[in-house]
Write a protein that holds these residues in place. Structure first.
Motif: not given
Length: 328
Positions: A242, A311-317, A259
């Protein structure tokens, strides 16, 4: 899905710690004993039996932490009386393996609340958080001698060193080292307190400035209105590529996913952004553990529930699963 018991722990067990590289389990008891469990089959998680048991204190064990595997089979034990001791499994004079005391640290004025280890380019470092709001960083002078620890630094968890804190009442502390990707990075860790002193509480990232041989606070993980909130737990996620670091922070308002940028500004501070707020636990969250990818987080606390967040690859939890204790 059927579940299977892996190990039977003593009824007085108060804490435990898993050694991932050695497939071993260490457990502490209310009577001050340390038990180590091993699997008869290497790399097997099917069954564990106790291989060692040793009394490490007259006081209740509250935390066990394994040292990095390259430093042998050794653990640090934090006890209810505030003492900190390091124990190593050794074989002397071709005798059977035994756990021996390497180092004992005891402060007359404060108690150890948490301890964690971090590997730097030159040495192994140990940071211990104390009930007076101070943290002490120790350095291992000889990797073959776990008794030779030297105090490298001592300071309070405040950005403004002129802050008048008085004598805080501190219930707990939480430390998490940055699982560094390469030896080129300077060692850093995040630390927070659960106390009655707002200046101490907020999670702060400390990074070692080798050029000036000092530790600097490079980030604070709290919104302006939340800086005084007591923090129950912090956990730094592994980074497998990341462009920023990720740190989880638990307060009474829930779990914040932060982050942290990698490029400091002109003042040496790292940019931070709260990426997500996770809620669901009823009560305090005391333990948080990341998977190796840094994209899944397991949490547990006073409600006895274990929740798995992803978390998915879009950063959504989102909450992936919930495990509820089942009484027999």
């Amino acid at each position: 899905m059927a579940t299977k018991s892996m190990a039977t722990l003593d009824s007085g067990t108060t804490c435990s710690s898993w050694n991932y590289s050695g497939h071993r389990l260490a457990a502490g008891s209310v009577d001050g004993t340390l038990s180590v469990y091993d699997s008869p089959v290497p790399s097997s998680y099917s069954s564990f039996t106790r291989s060692s048991k040793v009394r490490v204190s007259e006081s209740n064990l509250v935390k066990i932490v394994w040292l990095p595997s390259e430093y042998g089979d050794a653990v640090a034990c934090v006890c209810e009386d505030g003492s900190l001791s390091i124990w190593e499994e050794v074989s002397e004079d071709t005798h059977a393996l035994e756990w021996k005391l390497c180092k004992s640290l005891m402060s007359k004025s404060s108690q150890v609340l948490d301890v964690q280890f971090g590997v730097s380019r030159k040495s192994l470092k140990m940071v211990a958080a104390y009930s007076d709001g101070f943290l002490r960083v120790f350095e291992l002078l000889n990797p073959l001698e776990l008794k030779n620890w030297q105090l490298q630094a001592e300071f309070q968890n405040v950005i403004d060193s002129l802050s008048a804190l008085g004598k805080p009442s501190t219930l707990s502390a939480s430390v998490s080292w940055n699982p560094m990707r390469s030896g080129e990075q300077e060692p850093s860790f995040v630390l927070a307190f659960n106390s009655d002193s707002p200046h101490l509480n907020s999670s702060k990232i400390w990074e070692f400035d080798e050029a000036h041989n000092r530790w600097l606070a490079v980030a604070e993980l709290a919104s302006p209105e939340d800086k005084g909130d007591p923090v129950y737990a912090v956990s730094w996620a592994p980074n497998i590529g990341r462009p920023h670091e990720v740190v989880a922070v638990a307060t009474h308002k829930g779990i914040g996913i932060w982050q942290v940028g990698l490029a400091p500004d002109l003042d040496g501070r790292l940019p931070v952004k709260k990426a997500a707020s996770l809620s669901g636990h009823q009560g305090e969250v005391w333990e948080m553990e990341w998977d190796m990818s840094g994209m899944s987080l397991a949490t547990t606390g006073s409600d006895g529930m274990v929740r798995l967040w992803q978390s998915n690859l879009n950063g959504e939890w989102h909450e992936q699963a919930m495990l509820e204790p089942v009484s027999s």
